[in-house]
Scaffold this motif. Structure first.
Motif, PDB file in Angstrom:
ATOM      1  N   LEU A 132      -9.192   5.502  -1.425  1.00 21.85           N
ATOM      2  CA  LEU A 132      -8.980   4.457  -0.433  1.00 21.85           C
ATOM      3  C   LEU A 132      -9.198   3.077  -1.041  1.00 21.85           C
ATOM      4  CD1 LEU A 132      -8.316   3.892   2.523  1.00 21.85           C
ATOM      5  CD2 LEU A 132     -10.754   4.113   3.044  1.00 21.85           C
ATOM      6  N   ASP A 133     -10.146   2.974  -1.957  1.00 19.65           N
ATOM      7  CA  ASP A 133     -10.377   1.696  -2.653  1.00 19.65           C
ATOM      8  C   ASP A 133      -9.128   1.284  -3.433  1.00 19.65           C
ATOM      9  OD1 ASP A 133     -12.961   1.061  -1.837  1.00 19.65           O
ATOM     10  OD2 ASP A 133     -13.861   2.361  -3.345  1.00 19.65           O
ATOM     11  N   ASP A 134      -8.517   2.250  -4.128  1.00 23.64           N
ATOM     12  CA  ASP A 134      -7.310   1.955  -4.910  1.00 23.64           C
ATOM     13  C   ASP A 134      -6.213   1.378  -4.009  1.00 23.64           C
ATOM     14  OD1 ASP A 134      -8.485   3.011  -7.221  1.00 23.64           O
ATOM     15  OD2 ASP A 134      -7.708   5.025  -6.833  1.00 23.64           O
ATOM     16  N   ILE A 135      -6.003   2.031  -2.869  1.00 17.55           N
ATOM     17  CA  ILE A 135      -4.907   1.640  -1.976  1.00 17.55           C
ATOM     18  C   ILE A 135      -5.184   0.295  -1.322  1.00 17.55           C
ATOM     19  CG2 ILE A 135      -3.487   2.339  -0.032  1.00 17.55           C
ATOM     20  CD1 ILE A 135      -4.456   5.230  -0.538  1.00 17.55           C
ATOM     21  N   SER A 136      -6.408   0.098  -0.818  1.00 14.14           N
ATOM     22  CA  SER A 136      -6.734  -1.153  -0.128  1.00 14.14           C
ATOM     23  C   SER A 136      -6.698  -2.339  -1.082  1.00 14.14           C
ATOM     24  CB  SER A 136      -8.093  -1.050   0.557  1.00 14.14           C
ATOM     25  OG  SER A 136      -9.113  -0.748  -0.370  1.00 14.14           O
TER      26      SER A 136
ATOM     27  N   THR B  20      -4.740  -2.632  -3.641  1.00 11.45           N
ATOM     28  CA  THR B  20      -3.321  -2.914  -3.851  1.00 11.45           C
ATOM     29  C   THR B  20      -2.774  -3.783  -2.729  1.00 11.45           C
ATOM     30  OG1 THR B  20      -3.024  -0.809  -5.009  1.00 11.45           O
ATOM     31  CG2 THR B  20      -1.049  -1.850  -4.112  1.00 11.45           C
ATOM     32  N   ALA B  21      -3.293  -3.562  -1.516  1.00  8.72           N
ATOM     33  CA  ALA B  21      -2.850  -4.339  -0.355  1.00  8.72           C
ATOM     34  C   ALA B  21      -3.602  -5.656  -0.211  1.00  8.72           C
ATOM     35  CB  ALA B  21      -3.025  -3.506   0.913  1.00  8.72           C
ATOM     36  N   HIS B  22      -4.553  -5.928  -1.130  1.00 12.20           N
ATOM     37  CA  HIS B  22      -5.344  -7.166  -1.099  1.00 12.20           C
ATOM     38  C   HIS B  22      -6.128  -7.296   0.207  1.00 12.20           C
ATOM     39  CE1 HIS B  22      -3.001  -8.152  -4.628  1.00 12.20           C
ATOM     40  NE2 HIS B  22      -1.880  -8.101  -3.918  1.00 12.20           N
ATOM     41  N   LEU B  23      -6.691  -6.166   0.670  1.00 13.12           N
ATOM     42  CA  LEU B  23      -7.468  -6.142   1.901  1.00 13.12           C
ATOM     43  C   LEU B  23      -8.779  -5.408   1.660  1.00 13.12           C
ATOM     44  CD1 LEU B  23      -4.610  -5.076   4.355  1.00 13.12           C
ATOM     45  CD2 LEU B  23      -5.691  -7.328   4.302  1.00 13.12           C
ATOM     46  N   SER B  24      -9.803  -5.757   2.443  1.00 15.40           N
ATOM     47  CA  SER B  24     -11.038  -4.985   2.368  1.00 15.40           C
ATOM     48  C   SER B  24     -10.758  -3.570   2.880  1.00 15.40           C
ATOM     49  CB  SER B  24     -12.133  -5.629   3.208  1.00 15.40           C
ATOM     50  OG  SER B  24     -11.866  -5.445   4.581  1.00 15.40           O
ATOM     51  N   LYS B  25     -11.561  -2.621   2.435  1.00 14.05           N
ATOM     52  CA  LYS B  25     -11.302  -1.226   2.776  1.00 14.05           C
ATOM     53  C   LYS B  25     -11.271  -1.001   4.284  1.00 14.05           C
ATOM     54  CE  LYS B  25     -14.382   1.751   1.349  1.00 14.05           C
ATOM     55  NZ  LYS B  25     -15.070   2.686   0.422  1.00 14.05           N
ATOM     56  N   TYR B  26     -12.225  -1.581   5.003  1.00 11.49           N
ATOM     57  CA  TYR B  26     -12.324  -1.300   6.427  1.00 11.49           C
ATOM     58  C   TYR B  26     -11.284  -2.061   7.239  1.00 11.49           C
ATOM     59  CZ  TYR B  26     -16.466   0.986   4.782  1.00 11.49           C
ATOM     60  OH  TYR B  26     -17.295   1.813   4.095  1.00 11.49           O
ATOM     61  N   HIS B  27     -10.944  -3.265   6.779  1.00 13.99           N
ATOM     62  CA  HIS B  27      -9.852  -3.995   7.426  1.00 13.99           C
ATOM     63  C   HIS B  27      -8.542  -3.258   7.215  1.00 13.99           C
ATOM     64  CE1 HIS B  27      -7.303  -7.929   7.768  1.00 13.99           C
ATOM     65  NE2 HIS B  27      -7.204  -7.163   8.837  1.00 13.99           N
ATOM     66  N   PHE B  28      -8.358  -2.741   6.002  1.00 16.01           N
ATOM     67  CA  PHE B  28      -7.147  -1.979   5.685  1.00 16.01           C
ATOM     68  C   PHE B  28      -7.041  -0.732   6.560  1.00 16.01           C
ATOM     69  CE2 PHE B  28      -5.390   1.589   3.164  1.00 16.01           C
ATOM     70  CZ  PHE B  28      -4.061   1.191   3.162  1.00 16.01           C
ATOM     71  N   LEU B  29      -8.145  -0.013   6.707  1.00 15.21           N
ATOM     72  CA  LEU B  29      -8.151   1.192   7.544  1.00 15.21           C
ATOM     73  C   LEU B  29      -7.701   0.887   8.970  1.00 15.21           C
ATOM     74  CD1 LEU B  29     -11.419   3.110   6.543  1.00 15.21           C
ATOM     75  CD2 LEU B  29      -9.124   4.093   6.690  1.00 15.21           C
TER      76      LEU B  29
ATOM     77  N   ALA C  37       0.832  -1.207   0.000  1.00 17.41           N
ATOM     78  CA  ALA C  37       0.000   0.000   0.000  1.00 17.41           C
ATOM     79  C   ALA C  37       0.864   1.253   0.000  1.00 17.41           C
ATOM     80  CB  ALA C  37      -0.925  -0.013   1.212  1.00 17.41           C
ATOM     81  N   LYS C  38       1.901   1.253   0.818  1.00 16.36           N
ATOM     82  CA  LYS C  38       2.771   2.428   0.892  1.00 16.36           C
ATOM     83  C   LYS C  38       3.524   2.637  -0.421  1.00 16.36           C
ATOM     84  CE  LYS C  38       5.022   3.043   4.822  1.00 16.36           C
ATOM     85  NZ  LYS C  38       5.810   2.732   6.045  1.00 16.36           N
ATOM     86  N   GLU C  39       3.950   1.559  -1.047  1.00 11.14           N
ATOM     87  CA  GLU C  39       4.615   1.677  -2.346  1.00 11.14           C
ATOM     88  C   GLU C  39       3.673   2.294  -3.381  1.00 11.14           C
ATOM     89  OE1 GLU C  39       6.083  -2.116  -3.530  1.00 11.14           O
ATOM     90  OE2 GLU C  39       7.489  -2.287  -1.840  1.00 11.14           O
TER      91      GLU C  39
ATOM     92  N   PRO D 100      -4.703   6.262   6.612  1.00  8.54           N
ATOM     93  CA  PRO D 100      -4.142   6.325   5.254  1.00  8.54           C
ATOM     94  C   PRO D 100      -4.242   7.727   4.651  1.00  8.54           C
ATOM     95  CG  PRO D 100      -5.460   4.342   5.511  1.00  8.54           C
ATOM     96  CD  PRO D 100      -5.676   5.159   6.745  1.00  8.54           C
ATOM     97  N   HIS D 101      -5.356   8.432   4.926  1.00  5.33           N
ATOM     98  CA  HIS D 101      -5.505   9.790   4.407  1.00  5.33           C
ATOM     99  C   HIS D 101      -4.414  10.705   4.964  1.00  5.33           C
ATOM    100  CE1 HIS D 101      -7.223  13.947   4.669  1.00  5.33           C
ATOM    101  NE2 HIS D 101      -7.345  13.706   3.381  1.00  5.33           N
ATOM    102  N   GLN D 102      -4.159  10.621   6.265  1.00  4.34           N
ATOM    103  CA  GLN D 102      -3.092  11.435   6.864  1.00  4.34           C
ATOM    104  C   GLN D 102      -1.735  11.074   6.263  1.00  4.34           C
ATOM    105  OE1 GLN D 102      -4.160  10.259  10.938  1.00  4.34           O
ATOM    106  NE2 GLN D 102      -4.350  12.424  11.475  1.00  4.34           N
ATOM    107  N   TYR D 103      -1.536   9.786   6.006  1.00  2.11           N
ATOM    108  CA  TYR D 103      -0.257   9.348   5.433  1.00  2.11           C
ATOM    109  C   TYR D 103      -0.079   9.901   4.023  1.00  2.11           C
ATOM    110  CZ  TYR D 103       3.604   6.347   4.022  1.00  2.11           C
ATOM    111  OH  TYR D 103       4.815   5.895   3.566  1.00  2.11           O
ATOM    112  N   VAL D 104      -1.135   9.869   3.212  1.00  9.95           N
ATOM    113  CA  VAL D 104      -1.064  10.402   1.849  1.00  9.95           C
ATOM    114  C   VAL D 104      -0.717  11.892   1.886  1.00  9.95           C
ATOM    115  CG1 VAL D 104      -2.395  10.952  -0.219  1.00  9.95           C
ATOM    116  CG2 VAL D 104      -2.593   8.687   0.814  1.00  9.95           C
ATOM    117  N   ILE D 105      -1.407  12.653   2.728  1.00  9.31           N
ATOM    118  CA  ILE D 105      -1.122  14.085   2.850  1.00  9.31           C
ATOM    119  C   ILE D 105       0.312  14.301   3.292  1.00  9.31           C
ATOM    120  CG2 ILE D 105      -1.677  16.209   4.094  1.00  9.31           C
ATOM    121  CD1 ILE D 105      -3.768  15.418   2.031  1.00  9.31           C
ATOM    122  N   ASN D 106       0.760  13.513   4.270  1.00  6.40           N
ATOM    123  CA  ASN D 106       2.125  13.627   4.763  1.00  6.40           C
ATOM    124  C   ASN D 106       3.147  13.371   3.653  1.00  6.40           C
ATOM    125  OD1 ASN D 106       3.976  13.494   7.373  1.00  6.40           O
ATOM    126  ND2 ASN D 106       4.608  11.808   6.062  1.00  6.40           N
ATOM    127  N   CYS D 107       2.918  12.323   2.870  1.00  6.93           N
ATOM    128  CA  CYS D 107       3.844  11.999   1.778  1.00  6.93           C
ATOM    129  C   CYS D 107       3.852  13.096   0.723  1.00  6.93           C
ATOM    130  CB  CYS D 107       3.471  10.662   1.152  1.00  6.93           C
ATOM    131  SG  CYS D 107       3.783   9.239   2.210  1.00  6.93           S
TER     132      CYS D 107
END
Length: 276
Positions: free
Chosen positions: A192-196, A198-207, A178-180, A218-225
Motif C-alpha cells: 500500500l505504501d508503494d501505491i500511495s 506513486t499517487a503522491h498521497l498519504s496512505k490513509y488519504h489514498f485509502l 496508482a492504477k497504472e 486498493p487491496h480488492q482492486y489489486v486482487i481483481n486485476c
C-alpha cells in the motif's frame, strides 16, 4: 455454492476477445469486482440484483445491463425465482474503433455509457442475437462482427460520453497514477505504501479516496486485476500452477477461491469451457 448455480463461458471462434457468459444463479453472490471489457447483459429470468455506480439496481426479465470497463459491480439472484442471464464481454481494443465509427469520428473513442440498467427492446435483441451466434458457433466472422456492431451502434444511440473530451480532475489523475502502477506490477509483491507514494498521497488519504471513487479498497482492486490478468493467461493456455504463482497466489487453492468469487467457477473449469 451448490450445483444449483451454473456458469458457462463461450469464446467466439471468429472475433478476438468476444466472450459470452450464460449463468443460472440461485445461491451464489459475486464479490465486488470490475472487468477490463465492456459487458452487455440481458436478464432472461428471475431478478438480477447488483451494486454499481454507487447505487443498488434490480433488473427484471428483459432488461439490459451495461457495465463500462473497470466499472465496479457485484451481483446475485433477487426475488423468489432463480436468476438466468446472459452477458457478452468485448475488450475496448476490439470495439473502440466501432464506437468511433458509430459516433462519426475518424479516431478511436473510449466510450462510456450513461446508463447501467436499460429498457430497450432493440438493444436487448441485438445482444441476444450476438450471444446466439457465439454460443451456437454460428455464422461467419462477418456475421458476428456485424452483430457486435449492431450492439455498439444502439448503445451509442442511447447516450454516453466519449472520454477524450472529459475534464480530468486532480483526484482522478492521482488515482490514475496508482492504477497504472498496479497494472504494471501485478506480478510483484506491491504494498500500500508503494501505491500511495506513486499517487503522491498519504496512505490513509489514498485509502479513503480510492474507496470513495471506486467502491472497493486498493487491496480488492489489486486482487481483481490479478484475477483478470490470470484469466487472460488462461485464455492463452498457460498452466494453472504457472498462473497462480505468477500473480502472487500462495497455492492453487487460494487461486481457485479468488477466481471463483469473480467468475463463478474455478480456473480449471473456465479453461475447460473456453477450450470447447
Amino acid at each position: 455454492m451448490s450445483n444449483a448455480s451454473r456458469f458457462q463461458f463461450i469464446k467466439s471462434q471468429h472475433v478476438p476477445t468476444l466472450t459470452v457468459l450464460h449463468a443460472a444463479i440461485e445461491d451464489f453472490s459475486y464479490d465486488r469486482h470490475a472487468h477490463e471489457e465492456y459487458a452487455f447483459g440481458v436478464t432472461l429470468a428471475g431478478r438480477q440484483d447488483f451494486f454499481s455506480g454507487g447505487r443498488y439496481h434490480r433488473s427484471p426479465p428483459g432488461n439490459v445491463i451495461l457495465f463500462n470497463p473497470e466499472e465496479v459491480h457485484d451481483g446475485q439472484s433477487g426475488g423468489e425465482h432463480a436468476l438466468d442471464y446472459l452477458m457478452v464481454y468485448a475488450h475496448p481494443e476490439q470495439v473502440n474503433a466501432l464506437f468511433a465509427d458509430a459516433l462519426g469520428r475518424d479516431n478511436t473513442a473510449d466510450f462510456r455509457s450513461n446508463s447501467t440498467l436499460i429498457q430497450d427492446v432493440q438493444l436487448r435483441n441485438a445482444i441476444l442475437e450476438l450471444a446466439r451466434l457465439v454460443t451456437a458457433h454460428a455464422g461467419s466472422c462477418i456475421d458476428q462482427e456485424n452483430a457486435l456492431y449492431q450492439v455498439i451502434g444502439r448503445t451509442v444511440q442511447l447516450g454516453g460520453i466519449s472520454q477524450p473530451h472529459q475534464v480530468t480532475t486532480r483526484p482522478d489523475a492521482l488515482l490514475g497514477l496508482a492504477k497504472e502502477y498496479i497494472h504494471a506490477h501485478l506480478d510483484s509483491d506491491i504494498s500500500l505504501d508503494d501505491i500511495s507514494q506513486t499517487a503522491h498521497l498519504s496512505k490513509y488519504h489514498f485509502l479513503r479516496l480510492f474507496r470513495q471513487h471506486y467502491g472497493i479498497t486498493p487491496h480488492q482492486y489489486v486482487i481483481n486485476c490479478r484475477i483478470n490478468a490470470a484469466r487472460s493467461a488462461l485464455d492463452l493456455g498457460a498452466s494453472l500452477t504457472e498462473v497462480a504463482l505468477r500473480y502472487g497466489f500462495s497455492d492453487l487453492s487460494h487461486f481457485n477461491r479468488r477466481f471463483k468469487r469473480i467468475y463463478g467457477m474455478t480456473p480449471h473449469q473456465y479453461q475447460r469451457d473456453i477450450a470447447r
